[in-house]
Design a protein around this motif. Sequence first.
Motif, short mmCIF file in Angstrom:
data_model
loop_
_atom_site.label_atom_id
_atom_site.label_comp_id
_atom_site.label_asym_id
_atom_site.label_seq_id
_atom_site.Cartn_x
_atom_site.Cartn_y
_atom_site.Cartn_z
N LYS A 232 0.85 -1.31 -0.01
CA LYS A 232 -0.20 -0.16 0.04
C LYS A 232 0.88 1.18 -0.07
N LYS A 233 0.35 2.37 -0.70
CA LYS A 233 1.17 3.50 -0.81
C LYS A 233 1.74 4.16 0.41
N ASN A 234 2.97 4.18 0.91
CA ASN A 234 3.42 4.58 2.43
C ASN A 234 2.69 3.70 3.25
N GLY A 235 2.23 2.48 3.22
CA GLY A 235 1.74 1.65 4.22
C GLY A 235 2.25 0.40 4.18
N PRO A 236 1.34 -0.64 4.75
CA PRO A 236 1.91 -1.84 4.92
C PRO A 236 1.80 -2.83 3.83
N PHE A 237 2.17 -3.94 3.83
CA PHE A 237 2.12 -5.15 2.67
C PHE A 237 0.65 -5.56 3.26
N ILE A 238 -0.26 -5.75 2.32
CA ILE A 238 -1.57 -6.48 2.55
C ILE A 238 -1.42 -7.73 1.83
N VAL A 239 -1.64 -8.80 2.82
CA VAL A 239 -1.75 -10.07 2.44
C VAL A 239 -3.14 -10.84 2.28
N THR A 240 -3.57 -11.31 0.91
CA THR A 240 -4.94 -11.79 0.94
C THR A 240 -4.84 -12.83 0.19
N GLY A 241 -5.89 -13.69 0.36
CA GLY A 241 -6.17 -15.14 -0.42
C GLY A 241 -6.25 -16.24 0.49
N ASP A 242 -5.90 -17.48 0.14
CA ASP A 242 -6.21 -18.50 1.04
C ASP A 242 -5.06 -18.73 2.00
N LEU A 243 -5.21 -17.85 3.26
CA LEU A 243 -4.15 -17.57 4.14
C LEU A 243 -3.90 -19.15 5.06
N SER A 244 -4.54 -20.16 4.87
CA SER A 244 -4.47 -21.51 5.44
C SER A 244 -3.26 -21.88 4.90
N GLY B 237 -8.45 -18.35 10.65
CA GLY B 237 -9.67 -17.46 10.58
C GLY B 237 -9.31 -16.29 9.89
N LYS B 238 -8.12 -15.85 9.76
CA LYS B 238 -7.82 -14.44 9.26
C LYS B 238 -7.96 -14.85 7.51
#
Length: 74
Positions: free
Chosen positions: A8-20, A36-37
């Motif tokens: 994210k612009k000047n922010g964190p890395f966003i991790v999405t998808g099948d986090l299992s 559960g995330k």
Amino acid sequence: MAINITGKKNGPFIVTGDLSGLKLSDADGNPYDLTGKQTVALCRCGGSVNKPFCDGTHSKIGFQAAEAAVKAQS
């Protein structure tokens, strides 16, 4: 479903998808429980008190990220 990581612009890395299917461990090899995330935000400013997760500190300290990938010189 693939795991996607977006800076994210000047922010964190966003991790999405099948986090299992994602294993996230600390420096000693202890795993973080992501049960559960569906999304996690990983700190990249270094200021979070909840590392490796983002706590919003980047906005308080004026973090400026290198937003573009650097192309390899050949």
